[in-house]
Design an enzyme around this catalytic site. Structure first.
Site, PDB file in Angstrom:
ATOM      1  CE  LYS A  52       4.831 -11.078  -0.683  1.00 60.38           C
ATOM      2  NZ  LYS A  52       4.737  -9.981  -0.967  1.00 60.38           N
ATOM      3  CD  GLN A  96       7.393  -8.250  -2.844  1.00 57.93           C
ATOM      4  OE1 GLN A  96       6.544  -8.868  -2.689  1.00 57.93           O
ATOM      5  NE2 GLN A  96       7.276  -7.876  -1.757  1.00 57.93           N
ATOM      6  CG  ASP A 119       0.488  -7.396  -4.442  1.00 57.94           C
ATOM      7  OD1 ASP A 119       0.468  -7.911  -3.117  1.00 57.94           O
ATOM      8  OD2 ASP A 119       0.900  -7.765  -4.622  1.00 57.94           O
TER       9      ASP A 119
HETATM   10  N1  GUN Z   1       5.824  -5.157  -0.732  1.00 51.40           N
HETATM   11  C1  GUN Z   1       5.902  -4.819   0.111  1.00 51.40           C
HETATM   12  N2  GUN Z   1       4.485  -5.363   0.848  1.00 51.40           N
HETATM   13  C2  GUN Z   1       4.300  -6.050  -0.987  1.00 51.40           C
HETATM   14  C3  GUN Z   1       3.069  -6.331  -1.344  1.00 51.40           C
HETATM   15  O1  GUN Z   1       2.269  -6.508  -0.307  1.00 51.40           O
HETATM   16  N3  GUN Z   1       3.041  -6.712  -2.055  1.00 51.40           N
HETATM   17  C4  GUN Z   1       3.531  -6.594  -3.479  1.00 51.40           C
HETATM   18  N4  GUN Z   1       3.670  -7.250  -4.787  1.00 51.40           N
HETATM   19  N5  GUN Z   1       5.312  -5.947  -2.776  1.00 51.40           N
HETATM   20  C5  GUN Z   1       4.920  -5.225  -1.437  1.00 51.40           C
END
Ligand code: GUN
Length: 281
Positions: A52, A96, A119
């Protein structure tokens, strides 16, 4: 042979479009910043978080990185989120997942300002999606809609079957397909005669979390198959929820694993960050 939907290519196109848009915004003095929070050091989460941050750097979005120890309390995490909610220079906040067990995930999601919920996990974002109002949309399902649209696959009027009902993929996926005027069926672990239902699908979205479970017996000839799963098999090779070699010959289009849905999630996260900056400028 089917059309192979190239998620890597499409995600790069989206990121390049965003890069141009961000450069134009910067020229007008608007900068964009995503705050990424990771609690603990789960290796898989670290890989996602790094990807990211790399995508942010590629597009020209600033990123703030918070790597908090495993012992961080829920209160400390919520205090940090509140601080970021108040910061005018921060457009997006991402915690996350998963967070350590002593922290209530729902409380964390609720603490994020819906205007910075890139998100798309906040109940307000999900509610807005449900009733067709503006709000951030969960990145993986939003990416799947882009894959379909940019591959010239019509959704309106099609029988769409989603396997899986998670909050992150299955539920928002079904709402997005409905918004695109698909006829949507959601299936799950308690669905009776799954094959009978999935065989009706013109567009089959597979998000079950079981390696290679979907064989050609589940798929109608000529269907479009989108595979959300990602697993490592016995030989350490990546595979999806779909048995690709078995299913590909009978469908009209299919996503590979890797290089299908996976790269789209980050592209759509970047899209949400840019959207957040556009809305708040
Ligand atoms: N963990 C697995 N996929 C995601 C996601 O799309 N966003 C976040 N914040 N955590 C994750």
């Amino acid at each position: 042979m089917p059309q192979i939907i190239d998620g890597k290519l499409i995600s790069t196109q989206i990121k390049d479009e965003l890069k141009e848009q961000v450069a134009a915004m910067k020229a007008e003095g608007v900068s964009i910043c995503l705050a990424v929070i990771q609690v603990g050091n789960d290796p898989a989460s670290s890989v996602y978080v790094n990807n990211k941050k790399k995508a942010c750097a590629y597009i020209g979005i600033d990123s703030l990185s918070y790597e908090l120890p495993e012992e961080t309390t829920q209160e400390e995490l919520i205090d940090l989120i509140k601080e970021l909610n108040d910061r005018k220079d921060v457009n997006g906040i991402l915690v996350q997942l998963p967070v350590p067990k002593h922290i209530d995930e729902d409380a964390i999601i609720r603490a994020i300002d819906p205007m910075k919920d890139v998100d798309g996990f906040h109940p307000q974002s999900v509610g807005a999606l449900c009733i067709g109002q503006p709000g951030f949309v969960s990145c993986t399902p939003a990416g799947i809609i882009q894959l379909l649209k940019r591959s010239g696959i019509e959704i309106a009027g099609k029988e769409c079957v989603v396997i899986g009902r998670s909050n992150i993929v299955g539920k928002p996926m079904s709402l997005l397909l409905l918004r695109e005027n698909g006829t949507v069926t959601v299936t799950h672990s308690r669905t009776k005669d799954l094959q009978e239902v999935t065989k009706r699908a013109d567009i089959l979205i597979v998000a079950i979390g079981k390696p290679k479970m979907i064989t050609k017996e589940y798929v109608k000839e000529g269907a479009v198959v989108i595979d959300v799963g990602i697993h490592r098999n016995e030989e350490n090779k990546l595979c999806g929820d779909v048995d690709y070699d078995d299913v590909a010959p009978i469908c009209s289009a299919i996503t590979p694993v890797p290089g299908g849905v996976g790269p789209m999630t980050i592209a759509m996260l970047m899209n949400n960050c840019v959207e957040s900056a556009v809305l708040n400028r």
